[in-house]
Design an enzyme around this catalytic site. Structure first.
Site, short mmCIF file in Angstrom:
data_model
loop_
_atom_site.label_atom_id
_atom_site.label_comp_id
_atom_site.label_asym_id
_atom_site.label_seq_id
_atom_site.Cartn_x
_atom_site.Cartn_y
_atom_site.Cartn_z
N GLU A 327 40.15 44.57 32.45
CA GLU A 327 41.07 43.80 31.64
C GLU A 327 40.53 43.62 30.23
O GLU A 327 39.39 43.17 30.05
CB GLU A 327 41.30 42.43 32.26
N CYS A 328 41.32 43.95 29.24
CA CYS A 328 41.03 43.67 27.83
C CYS A 328 39.63 44.16 27.43
O CYS A 328 39.41 45.35 27.32
CB CYS A 328 41.22 42.18 27.56
#
Length: 437
Positions: A327-328
């Site tokens: 994520e991210c």
């Protein structure tokens, strides 16, 4: 702690920038200094304010978010984390009634869902008796919102507070005191690496605010006004499982630390969770799923580039078909390189054939619905970086929508058993392994 009632309150305001976080940090520290075990919560998906909360209270802070959580799950999470607390403080987000659609998901709706009253923090600069109309409006705008008291912020003098106190009394809201105007009480930028050293340096802030609260706020009256029955813990929630007994590895260090505590609980229902540090060049542990959460890899590019054992072990695991959820910041780490603000490139894991860059930083944020494999997952997008387009792009899967069901340009990259994107997912009510089915 077994008493049937404890102080429980939402700290809210009319808008962002009113000083909610500053006041919350001071109140948490003031209650801790009184010897109370105080449990804090944060409305919304924010990862940074809970870190400040923990600094002030000494206890992990938990997110409550009605876009990402069902009401039943939220009530269960709230009750579970308050059982050992002597007091509970929930910090709101934005203005009291501001939601993702009208007031849906707002601080007021969260407080209503868990059954606690609201204490307003009002920025009193350049205002006096007229705040009575503001307070009356906030108290009566929704009959299901319980506004019990107000603390005024940035108050110029005792005489100034006298006008404000009289206004509150006439509006039917308990005046609980004030925070004097000072330039010393500013929460640092949220875009921080928040290393242990930086957190220790920030410790003076809650101490200073706590001292002002003890001097100018009637803390005893505040606690008395917010006494409510301790919530009963419902029957243990059924955390979905697919094949318990698996091994899950989670990256957790100063570069990767945007982690919802309830997500870890969901992973633990699947089997053994172990943590490792890419920043310290620790090799990936044996696992059936690697979770690379977001964080601040851009602050540690040299160290991450030099950590060849971590990078190579993750690349080998992914190449062998291992499941990876990134994520991210975790997704950026899987790229071939990350460029800093000046355009200098640092080698990363090379699992995704693309580059992430901090050049031309621009904030992108918002709630996201991810539809994948006939299932819907929810999360939040918040980042300054971007992905540099390649001639041959990565395969993408799923569809992402905004809170208003409009198509979002956010992509979920898919290569082998790797799923990586900018959305921070909240999967505590779901089986995270189902993402790969």
């Amino acid at each position: 702690m077994t008493s049937t009632s404890i102080p429980q309150l939402l700290v809210a305001a009319g808008s962002s920038g009113s000083g909610k976080t500053t006041f919350t940090l001071g109140l948490l520290r003031a209650l801790k200094r009184r010897g109370l075990a105080v449990q804090s919560f944060k409305c919304g998906p924010d990862y940074i304010d809970p870190k400040f909360h923990q600094l002030s209270s000494g206890r992990p802070s938990i997110n409550l978010d009605l876009f990402m959580m069902s009401p039943e799950h939220m009530r269960a999470v709230y009750a579970r984390h308050t059982q050992e607390a002597d007091a509970v403080v929930l910090e709101g987000v934005m203005g009291l009634y501001d939601g993702y659609v009208r007031m849906h998901g707002s601080s007021a709706e969260v407080a209503k869902t868990v059954g606690i009253p609201t204490v307003l923090l009002v920025d009193a600069r350049s205002s006096a008796y007229s705040v009575g109309a503001l307070l009356y409006g906030f108290k009566h705008f929704r009959q299901d919102t319980e506004v019990v008291g107000v603390v005024f912020n940035r108050v110029a003098s005792e005489n100034h507070y006298r006008f404000l106190r009289e206004a509150a009394e006439d509006a039917g809201v308990i005046p609980l005191g004030y925070i004097p105007k000072t330039k010393l009480l500013e929460v640092p930028s949220r875009h921080l690496g928040l290393s242990l050293r930086e957190l220790q340096e920030l410790d003076a802030l809650p101490e200073d605010v706590a001292a002002l609260i003890e001097k100018h706020v009637d803390v005893d009256r505040l606690l008395e006004a917010c006494m409510r029955p301790r919530p009963a813990v419902p029957a243990e929630e059924a955390v979905p499982t697919s094949a318990p007994g698996r091994k899950i590895a989670v990256a957790r260090d100063e570069a990767f630390n945007f982690i919802y505590e309830e997500n870890i609980r969901a992973l633990a229902a699947q089997g053994e969770v172990s943590f490792f540090s890419p920043l310290k060049d620790e090799a990936l542990p044996e696992c059936d799923l690697l979770y690379l959460p977001g964080g601040y890899p851009e602050f540690y590019l040299s160290e991450l580039a030099a950590a060849e054992r971590s990078r190579s072990s993750i690349a080998a695991y992914a190449a062998a078909g291992g499941r990876v959820l990134a994520e991210c910041g975790g997704m950026m780490y899987l790229c071939r390189t990350i460029r800093d603000e000046e355009g200098k490139a640092y080698p990363m894991c090379g699992v995704l054939d693309q580059e992430a860059t901090m050049e031309g930083m621009r904030l992108r944020l918002g709630y996201r619905k991810l539809r994948l494999g006939g299932r819907e997952y929810r999360g939040h997008e918040f980042h300054y970086s971007s992905i540099v387009s390649q001639e041959v792009g990565e395969e993408t899967v799923g569809e992402q929508l905004t809170a208003r069901d409009e198509v979002a340009p956010t992509l979920l990259y898919h290569r082998g058993n790797v799923l990586a994107g900018y959305t921070h997912l909240y999967f505590a009510e779901q089986d995270p392994f189902a993402l790969f089915s």
